[in-house]
Design a protein around this motif. Structure first.
Motif, PDB file in Angstrom:
ATOM      1  N   ALA A   1      39.466  24.882  -7.700  1.00 18.21           N
ATOM      2  CA  ALA A   1      39.609  25.476  -6.372  1.00 18.21           C
ATOM      3  C   ALA A   1      40.096  24.383  -5.426  1.00 18.21           C
ATOM      4  CB  ALA A   1      38.295  26.067  -5.888  1.00 18.21           C
ATOM      5  N   LEU A   2      40.887  24.773  -4.430  1.00 13.64           N
ATOM      6  CA  LEU A   2      41.495  23.810  -3.511  1.00 13.64           C
ATOM      7  C   LEU A   2      40.700  23.672  -2.218  1.00 13.64           C
ATOM      8  CD1 LEU A   2      45.250  24.824  -3.851  1.00 13.64           C
ATOM      9  CD2 LEU A   2      43.971  23.095  -5.147  1.00 13.64           C
ATOM     10  N   HIS A   3      40.765  22.469  -1.663  1.00 16.59           N
ATOM     11  CA  HIS A   3      40.193  22.215  -0.347  1.00 16.59           C
ATOM     12  C   HIS A   3      41.155  21.339   0.437  1.00 16.59           C
ATOM     13  CE1 HIS A   3      38.993  18.033  -1.243  1.00 16.59           C
ATOM     14  NE2 HIS A   3      38.737  18.493  -2.465  1.00 16.59           N
ATOM     15  N   CYS A   4      41.024  21.342   1.751  1.00 21.60           N
ATOM     16  CA  CYS A   4      41.912  20.558   2.626  1.00 21.60           C
ATOM     17  C   CYS A   4      41.086  19.804   3.661  1.00 21.60           C
ATOM     18  CB  CYS A   4      42.880  21.479   3.356  1.00 21.60           C
ATOM     19  SG  CYS A   4      44.070  22.327   2.311  1.00 21.60           S
ATOM     20  N   ASP A   5      41.673  18.721   4.148  1.00 23.82           N
ATOM     21  CA  ASP A   5      41.084  17.961   5.246  1.00 23.82           C
ATOM     22  C   ASP A   5      42.155  17.064   5.854  1.00 23.82           C
ATOM     23  OD1 ASP A   5      41.314  15.671   3.520  1.00 23.82           O
ATOM     24  OD2 ASP A   5      39.301  16.020   2.760  1.00 23.82           O
ATOM     25  N   ARG A   6      41.793  16.333   6.907  1.00 27.59           N
ATOM     26  CA  ARG A   6      42.711  15.390   7.552  1.00 27.59           C
ATOM     27  C   ARG A   6      42.065  14.011   7.515  1.00 27.59           C
ATOM     28  NH1 ARG A   6      46.774  14.867  11.633  1.00 27.59           N
ATOM     29  NH2 ARG A   6      46.977  17.092  11.953  1.00 27.59           N
TER      30      ARG A   6
ATOM     31  N   GLU B   1      39.459  36.481   6.055  1.00 31.98           N
ATOM     32  CA  GLU B   1      40.097  35.871   4.883  1.00 31.98           C
ATOM     33  C   GLU B   1      40.012  34.356   4.990  1.00 31.98           C
ATOM     34  OE1 GLU B   1      41.797  37.456   2.330  1.00 31.98           O
ATOM     35  OE2 GLU B   1      41.258  39.424   3.144  1.00 31.98           O
ATOM     36  N   LEU B   2      39.888  33.682   3.838  1.00 33.95           N
ATOM     37  CA  LEU B   2      39.996  32.221   3.844  1.00 33.95           C
ATOM     38  C   LEU B   2      41.424  31.847   4.218  1.00 33.95           C
ATOM     39  CD1 LEU B   2      37.327  32.283   2.146  1.00 33.95           C
ATOM     40  CD2 LEU B   2      38.278  30.397   0.853  1.00 33.95           C
ATOM     41  N   LEU B   3      41.579  30.731   4.945  1.00 39.17           N
ATOM     42  CA  LEU B   3      42.922  30.236   5.215  1.00 39.17           C
ATOM     43  C   LEU B   3      43.594  29.864   3.907  1.00 39.17           C
ATOM     44  CD1 LEU B   3      42.601  27.826   8.296  1.00 39.17           C
ATOM     45  CD2 LEU B   3      43.113  30.274   8.269  1.00 39.17           C
ATOM     46  N   THR B   4      44.902  30.072   3.832  1.00 38.26           N
ATOM     47  CA  THR B   4      45.695  29.586   2.711  1.00 38.26           C
ATOM     48  C   THR B   4      46.081  28.132   3.012  1.00 38.26           C
ATOM     49  OG1 THR B   4      47.788  30.234   3.720  1.00 38.26           O
ATOM     50  CG2 THR B   4      46.672  31.897   2.330  1.00 38.26           C
ATOM     51  N   GLU B   5      46.649  27.460   2.020  1.00 36.22           N
ATOM     52  CA  GLU B   5      47.152  26.095   2.264  1.00 36.22           C
ATOM     53  C   GLU B   5      48.134  26.099   3.424  1.00 36.22           C
ATOM     54  OE1 GLU B   5      48.437  23.557  -1.242  1.00 36.22           O
ATOM     55  OE2 GLU B   5      48.224  25.533  -2.189  1.00 36.22           O
ATOM     56  N   GLU B   6      49.062  27.049   3.408  1.00 39.14           N
ATOM     57  CA  GLU B   6      50.101  27.112   4.435  1.00 39.14           C
ATOM     58  C   GLU B   6      49.488  27.324   5.817  1.00 39.14           C
ATOM     59  OE1 GLU B   6      50.081  28.993   1.582  1.00 39.14           O
ATOM     60  OE2 GLU B   6      51.600  27.820   0.501  1.00 39.14           O
ATOM     61  N   GLN B   7      48.507  28.229   5.906  1.00 37.69           N
ATOM     62  CA  GLN B   7      47.851  28.462   7.183  1.00 37.69           C
ATOM     63  C   GLN B   7      47.088  27.222   7.646  1.00 37.69           C
ATOM     64  OE1 GLN B   7      45.662  31.911   5.857  1.00 37.69           O
ATOM     65  NE2 GLN B   7      46.871  33.293   7.156  1.00 37.69           N
ATOM     66  N   TYR B   8      46.484  26.506   6.700  1.00 34.65           N
ATOM     67  CA  TYR B   8      45.755  25.293   7.054  1.00 34.65           C
ATOM     68  C   TYR B   8      46.711  24.260   7.655  1.00 34.65           C
ATOM     69  CZ  TYR B   8      42.296  21.597   6.922  1.00 34.65           C
ATOM     70  OH  TYR B   8      41.430  20.601   7.284  1.00 34.65           O
ATOM     71  N   PHE B   9      47.886  24.115   7.063  1.00 32.64           N
ATOM     72  CA  PHE B   9      48.875  23.179   7.598  1.00 32.64           C
ATOM     73  C   PHE B   9      49.354  23.636   8.981  1.00 32.64           C
ATOM     74  CE2 PHE B   9      48.878  21.421   3.380  1.00 32.64           C
ATOM     75  CZ  PHE B   9      49.232  20.091   3.562  1.00 32.64           C
ATOM     76  N   GLU B  10      49.498  24.948   9.182  1.00 33.30           N
ATOM     77  CA  GLU B  10      49.873  25.472  10.500  1.00 33.30           C
ATOM     78  C   GLU B  10      48.788  25.150  11.528  1.00 33.30           C
ATOM     79  OE1 GLU B  10      52.778  26.828  11.600  1.00 33.30           O
ATOM     80  OE2 GLU B  10      53.494  26.236   9.604  1.00 33.30           O
ATOM     81  N   LEU B  11      47.528  25.336  11.150  1.00 31.53           N
ATOM     82  CA  LEU B  11      46.420  25.007  12.044  1.00 31.53           C
ATOM     83  C   LEU B  11      46.487  23.544  12.465  1.00 31.53           C
ATOM     84  CD1 LEU B  11      43.645  25.691  13.397  1.00 31.53           C
ATOM     85  CD2 LEU B  11      42.602  24.917  11.242  1.00 31.53           C
ATOM     86  N   GLN B  12      46.764  22.667  11.508  1.00 29.63           N
ATOM     87  CA  GLN B  12      46.782  21.226  11.797  1.00 29.63           C
ATOM     88  C   GLN B  12      47.920  20.834  12.735  1.00 29.63           C
ATOM     89  OE1 GLN B  12      44.574  18.988  11.279  1.00 29.63           O
ATOM     90  NE2 GLN B  12      43.312  19.655   9.565  1.00 29.63           N
ATOM     91  N   LYS B  13      48.917  21.695  12.906  1.00 26.02           N
ATOM     92  CA  LYS B  13      49.979  21.435  13.890  1.00 26.02           C
ATOM     93  C   LYS B  13      49.477  21.670  15.315  1.00 26.02           C
ATOM     94  CE  LYS B  13      53.757  22.668  10.801  1.00 26.02           C
ATOM     95  NZ  LYS B  13      54.796  23.671  10.500  1.00 26.02           N
ATOM     96  N   LEU B  14      48.351  22.376  15.442  1.00 28.53           N
ATOM     97  CA  LEU B  14      47.801  22.708  16.756  1.00 28.53           C
ATOM     98  C   LEU B  14      46.760  21.709  17.237  1.00 28.53           C
ATOM     99  CD1 LEU B  14      47.326  26.545  16.174  1.00 28.53           C
ATOM    100  CD2 LEU B  14      49.238  25.387  17.307  1.00 28.53           C
TER     101      LEU B  14
END
Length: 190
Positions: free
Chosen positions: A158-163, A122-135
């Motif tokens: 469609a949404l995308h995320c980055d840091r 599954e693609l990460l959700t926004e929430e999962q992406y933010f959880e990943l970035q805590k690691l």
């Protein structure tokens, strides 16, 4: 991704090579899964060969999957792609089939949603992406499509995320767009 579309079973050599890579990554990144032991993870993997195949697809496409959690209710172990940057073997894809079909020219070969489905993830959700970035710090130079809510997708986005700049950002594009520095990160529950 060499094995998409083939029988979803690894040879004994592939299985041992993958288990070795997963164990090494698991031991190097204990901050991602402090309350888990490798023996428990390995037992789950060996009992689920189709999930091991999916992890191999994640690995082969540059995702560097690792354990990021344990669902106390279901007992499932949760893997995310943990590569520093977006997985290289999954770039230059539209978000989904509808987005791809809407392109008149310069169509990419595939979509994030179709590739994830073919890989069994599954693609990460926004929430999962933010959880990943805590690691750790991920996608400092690249970005990832994330699972887009239906109301946004219905409007063509469609949404995308980055840091960037010490923060995690959520952005948007038309689902038909694609970039060489954008792919997707996946999750798998075992």
């Amino acid at each position: 991704m060499k094995s998409v579309g083939t029988k979803k079973k690894l040879s004994s050599g592939q299985r041992e090579e993958l288990l070795g890579a997963l164990k090494s990554r698991f031991e190097k990144n204990m901050n991602r899964h402090q309350d888990l032991e490798w023996a428990k993870v390995k037992a789950k993997l060996e009992a689920n060969p189709e999930k091991l195949w999916s992890l191999n697809e994640m690995e082969e496409s540059g995702g560097e999957p690792d354990v990021v959690g344990h669902d106390q209710k279901t007992g499932e172990i949760i893997f995310f792609d943990c590569s520093a940057e977006t997985p290289k073997g999954r770039t230059s894809v539209c978000y989904d089939r509808e987005g791809l079909d809407s392109r008149k020219e310069h169509k990419p070969a595939n979509t994030a949603m179709d590739l994830a489905a073919a890989m069994g993830i599954e693609l990460l959700t926004e929430e999962q992406y933010f959880e990943l970035q805590k690691l750790g710090k991920f996608d400092m130079k690249t970005s990832c499509w994330v699972k887009t809510p239906a109301d946004i997708r219905k409007l063509g986005g469609a949404l995308h995320c980055d840091r960037r700049y010490g923060r995690v950002f959520v952005g948007y594009n038309g689902a038909q767009s694609y970039y060489s520095a954008r792919a997707f990160r996946g999750s798998l529950r075992i």
